[in-house]
Motif scaffolding. Sequence first.
Motif, PDB file in Angstrom:
ATOM      1  N   PHE A  45       1.292  -1.171  -1.541  1.00 50.52           N
ATOM      2  CA  PHE A  45       2.146  -0.038  -1.174  1.00 50.52           C
ATOM      3  C   PHE A  45       3.641  -0.350  -1.333  1.00 50.52           C
ATOM      4  CE2 PHE A  45       4.299   2.229   2.463  1.00 50.52           C
ATOM      5  CZ  PHE A  45       4.507   3.404   1.762  1.00 50.52           C
ATOM      6  N   PRO A  46       4.161  -1.400  -0.684  1.00 51.77           N
ATOM      7  CA  PRO A  46       5.600  -1.656  -0.881  1.00 51.77           C
ATOM      8  C   PRO A  46       5.937  -2.079  -2.309  1.00 51.77           C
ATOM      9  CG  PRO A  46       4.630  -3.400   0.455  1.00 51.77           C
ATOM     10  CD  PRO A  46       3.573  -2.350   0.283  1.00 51.77           C
ATOM     11  N   VAL A  47       5.069  -2.877  -2.906  1.00 46.81           N
ATOM     12  CA  VAL A  47       5.375  -3.409  -4.240  1.00 46.81           C
ATOM     13  C   VAL A  47       5.468  -2.280  -5.276  1.00 46.81           C
ATOM     14  CG1 VAL A  47       4.325  -4.729  -6.146  1.00 46.81           C
ATOM     15  CG2 VAL A  47       4.511  -5.746  -3.885  1.00 46.81           C
ATOM     16  N   LEU A  48       4.567  -1.324  -5.228  1.00 43.32           N
ATOM     17  CA  LEU A  48       4.552  -0.271  -6.251  1.00 43.32           C
ATOM     18  C   LEU A  48       5.346   0.970  -5.857  1.00 43.32           C
ATOM     19  CD1 LEU A  48       0.787  -0.396  -7.308  1.00 43.32           C
ATOM     20  CD2 LEU A  48       2.724  -1.288  -8.590  1.00 43.32           C
ATOM     21  N   TYR A  49       5.330   1.319  -4.594  1.00 41.02           N
ATOM     22  CA  TYR A  49       5.925   2.590  -4.189  1.00 41.02           C
ATOM     23  C   TYR A  49       7.368   2.462  -3.714  1.00 41.02           C
ATOM     24  CZ  TYR A  49       1.312   4.765  -4.314  1.00 41.02           C
ATOM     25  OH  TYR A  49       0.097   5.247  -4.721  1.00 41.02           O
ATOM     26  N   LEU A  50       7.705   1.315  -3.141  1.00 46.47           N
ATOM     27  CA  LEU A  50       9.012   1.216  -2.494  1.00 46.47           C
ATOM     28  C   LEU A  50      10.018   0.367  -3.265  1.00 46.47           C
ATOM     29  CD1 LEU A  50       7.834   0.756   1.201  1.00 46.47           C
ATOM     30  CD2 LEU A  50       8.439   2.872   0.040  1.00 46.47           C
ATOM     31  N   LEU A  51       9.562  -0.673  -3.944  1.00 47.87           N
ATOM     32  CA  LEU A  51      10.518  -1.619  -4.552  1.00 47.87           C
ATOM     33  C   LEU A  51      10.870  -1.265  -5.987  1.00 47.87           C
ATOM     34  CD1 LEU A  51       9.078  -4.924  -3.094  1.00 47.87           C
ATOM     35  CD2 LEU A  51      11.000  -3.589  -2.251  1.00 47.87           C
ATOM     36  N   ASN A 100      13.124   1.446   3.716  1.00 50.02           N
ATOM     37  CA  ASN A 100      13.352   1.844   2.325  1.00 50.02           C
ATOM     38  C   ASN A 100      14.463   2.892   2.206  1.00 50.02           C
ATOM     39  OD1 ASN A 100      12.483   1.739  -0.490  1.00 50.02           O
ATOM     40  ND2 ASN A 100      11.850   3.846  -0.164  1.00 50.02           N
ATOM     41  N   GLN A 101      14.706   3.631   3.288  1.00 53.09           N
ATOM     42  CA  GLN A 101      15.745   4.674   3.264  1.00 53.09           C
ATOM     43  C   GLN A 101      17.146   4.079   3.258  1.00 53.09           C
ATOM     44  OE1 GLN A 101      14.532   7.835   2.942  1.00 53.09           O
ATOM     45  NE2 GLN A 101      12.546   6.812   3.003  1.00 53.09           N
ATOM     46  N   PHE A 102      17.252   2.790   3.631  1.00 55.12           N
ATOM     47  CA  PHE A 102      18.578   2.167   3.715  1.00 55.12           C
ATOM     48  C   PHE A 102      19.141   1.765   2.352  1.00 55.12           C
ATOM     49  CE2 PHE A 102      17.259   1.496   8.161  1.00 55.12           C
ATOM     50  CZ  PHE A 102      18.385   1.985   8.794  1.00 55.12           C
ATOM     51  N   HIS A 103      18.295   1.806   1.332  1.00 57.67           N
ATOM     52  CA  HIS A 103      18.704   1.449  -0.030  1.00 57.67           C
ATOM     53  C   HIS A 103      19.425   0.102  -0.090  1.00 57.67           C
ATOM     54  CE1 HIS A 103      17.366   5.348  -1.330  1.00 57.67           C
ATOM     55  NE2 HIS A 103      18.122   5.928  -0.423  1.00 57.67           N
ATOM     56  N   PHE A 104      18.739  -0.930   0.415  1.00 54.76           N
ATOM     57  CA  PHE A 104      19.257  -2.291   0.320  1.00 54.76           C
ATOM     58  C   PHE A 104      19.337  -2.702  -1.150  1.00 54.76           C
ATOM     59  CE2 PHE A 104      16.910  -2.695   4.505  1.00 54.76           C
ATOM     60  CZ  PHE A 104      18.044  -2.785   5.285  1.00 54.76           C
ATOM     61  N   VAL A 105      20.126  -3.739  -1.437  1.00 59.71           N
ATOM     62  CA  VAL A 105      20.103  -4.276  -2.792  1.00 59.71           C
ATOM     63  C   VAL A 105      18.707  -4.878  -3.018  1.00 59.71           C
ATOM     64  CG1 VAL A 105      22.555  -4.724  -3.093  1.00 59.71           C
ATOM     65  CG2 VAL A 105      21.135  -6.434  -1.954  1.00 59.71           C
ATOM     66  N   VAL A 106      18.293  -4.923  -4.298  1.00 60.83           N
ATOM     67  CA  VAL A 106      16.896  -5.265  -4.611  1.00 60.83           C
ATOM     68  C   VAL A 106      16.385  -6.548  -3.940  1.00 60.83           C
ATOM     69  CG1 VAL A 106      15.284  -5.803  -6.489  1.00 60.83           C
ATOM     70  CG2 VAL A 106      16.873  -3.909  -6.726  1.00 60.83           C
ATOM     71  N   PRO A 107      17.138  -7.679  -4.004  1.00 59.83           N
ATOM     72  CA  PRO A 107      16.586  -8.895  -3.383  1.00 59.83           C
ATOM     73  C   PRO A 107      16.335  -8.729  -1.880  1.00 59.83           C
ATOM     74  CG  PRO A 107      18.468  -9.436  -4.762  1.00 59.83           C
ATOM     75  CD  PRO A 107      18.425  -7.951  -4.662  1.00 59.83           C
ATOM     76  N   VAL A 108      17.252  -8.029  -1.192  1.00 54.40           N
ATOM     77  CA  VAL A 108      17.081  -7.817   0.260  1.00 54.40           C
ATOM     78  C   VAL A 108      15.892  -6.889   0.507  1.00 54.40           C
ATOM     79  CG1 VAL A 108      18.177  -6.939   2.370  1.00 54.40           C
ATOM     80  CG2 VAL A 108      19.535  -8.157   0.670  1.00 54.40           C
ATOM     81  N   ALA A 109      15.801  -5.819  -0.293  1.00 52.07           N
ATOM     82  CA  ALA A 109      14.695  -4.855  -0.136  1.00 52.07           C
ATOM     83  C   ALA A 109      13.350  -5.545  -0.321  1.00 52.07           C
ATOM     84  CB  ALA A 109      14.856  -3.722  -1.136  1.00 52.07           C
ATOM     85  N   ILE A 110      13.275  -6.422  -1.351  1.00 53.49           N
ATOM     86  CA  ILE A 110      12.015  -7.133  -1.618  1.00 53.49           C
ATOM     87  C   ILE A 110      11.684  -8.043  -0.428  1.00 53.49           C
ATOM     88  CG2 ILE A 110      10.935  -8.934  -3.055  1.00 53.49           C
ATOM     89  CD1 ILE A 110      12.338  -7.644  -5.468  1.00 53.49           C
ATOM     90  N   THR A 111      12.699  -8.767   0.058  1.00 56.85           N
ATOM     91  CA  THR A 111      12.471  -9.693   1.181  1.00 56.85           C
ATOM     92  C   THR A 111      11.986  -8.946   2.417  1.00 56.85           C
ATOM     93  OG1 THR A 111      14.290 -11.008   0.299  1.00 56.85           O
ATOM     94  CG2 THR A 111      13.529 -11.571   2.500  1.00 56.85           C
ATOM     95  N   VAL A 112      12.686  -7.853   2.764  1.00 57.16           N
ATOM     96  CA  VAL A 112      12.312  -7.085   3.962  1.00 57.16           C
ATOM     97  C   VAL A 112      10.896  -6.543   3.826  1.00 57.16           C
ATOM     98  CG1 VAL A 112      12.818  -4.988   5.298  1.00 57.16           C
ATOM     99  CG2 VAL A 112      14.680  -6.487   4.585  1.00 57.16           C
ATOM    100  N   ALA A 113      10.605  -5.902   2.671  1.00 58.03           N
ATOM    101  CA  ALA A 113       9.280  -5.283   2.471  1.00 58.03           C
ATOM    102  C   ALA A 113       8.171  -6.331   2.520  1.00 58.03           C
ATOM    103  CB  ALA A 113       9.255  -4.547   1.134  1.00 58.03           C
ATOM    104  N   LEU A 114       8.424  -7.494   1.901  1.00 61.76           N
ATOM    105  CA  LEU A 114       7.375  -8.522   1.877  1.00 61.76           C
ATOM    106  C   LEU A 114       7.175  -9.175   3.243  1.00 61.76           C
ATOM    107  CD1 LEU A 114       7.631 -10.190  -1.637  1.00 61.76           C
ATOM    108  CD2 LEU A 114       6.058  -8.448  -0.817  1.00 61.76           C
ATOM    109  N   ILE A 115       8.276  -9.333   4.002  1.00 65.57           N
ATOM    110  CA  ILE A 115       8.131  -9.910   5.359  1.00 65.57           C
ATOM    111  C   ILE A 115       7.255  -8.988   6.212  1.00 65.57           C
ATOM    112  CG2 ILE A 115       9.378 -10.339   7.536  1.00 65.57           C
ATOM    113  CD1 ILE A 115      11.627 -11.586   5.850  1.00 65.57           C
TER     114      ILE A 115
END
Lengths: 194, 113
Positions: free
Chosen positions: A188-194, B33-48
Amino acid sequence: MNIPYTVEERPDTGLANGKLGIWLFLASEVMLFGALFSAYIILRVGALEWPHGELSIKLGAINTVILISSSVTMVMAWASLKMNEWGKHRLYLTLTFVLALVFLINKYFEYSAHLAGGEGPSHSTFLAIYFTLTGLHGLHIVGGMIVMGYFLGPGSKMWKTSPEQFANRIEYTGLYWHFVDLVWIFLFPVLYLL
Amino acid sequence: MHPDPAEVKKTVRRYFMIGAALLVFTGVTVAANQFHFVVPVAITVALIIAVMKGSMVAAVFMHLSHERRWIYGALLLTVVLFIALMFMPLLTMLEHIGTPLDALRAAGGHAGR
């Protein structure tokens, strides 16, 4: 002839054979999805630009809620058996089956919208890996539904003849189902959000 | 593991609590996801958040918090191989086939000499 260690635990491993078997199968599944995640990383890192916002976050989030709920109902289907509550087990397993079906219907609408707009797997690298990952995951959902359908139908007879073995089978089905949920939690995050 | 009915009854509430926590974390993922972080931060937050959710599913629903040694052994090997698989893409950066010789020389490579 009786197959040994379907209920009782083996003295050497301390596990019933089915339990070790399902975990080894899940280990191979980790590597299968891992290989595709690895492919995703290669494609994404190598791409000059990567599309953002092509997928409906709303639909993806709804499907996440559906799968998480189905994990709860699945574990409850097993727990009900352990508490000797057959009626509740049937209810929870049926709910899990229905939630899986709703997930697939949602996915059908998602796929249809893309394909109707000419956005098939060959349209872009992103859609190629999207269809591959979610398609494989969808096949796993279908596989889980077939097994659940069996235990709701003809397979349920075992409860009368060998309740412990039946409970173990539901536990193994549950382990598989939670794994399918776990994969989606990352998809979900990998495909939809990132 | 063969838990007795009384033991299972005690864990039922826990299953629902974890289910609710997973739904909350899903909401947090979407909200972040609504905060529109820069990509590396967004990836880190989502993966954590995804790792936290995955750990809860594995520990509670899959009963990994109290499993046998053999299961942990099999999973440890899987984790090692999985991590190796995730780092496999790095090898593609070391691969020079198809790179023009001038580009390699400019990058300080030996260019096959």
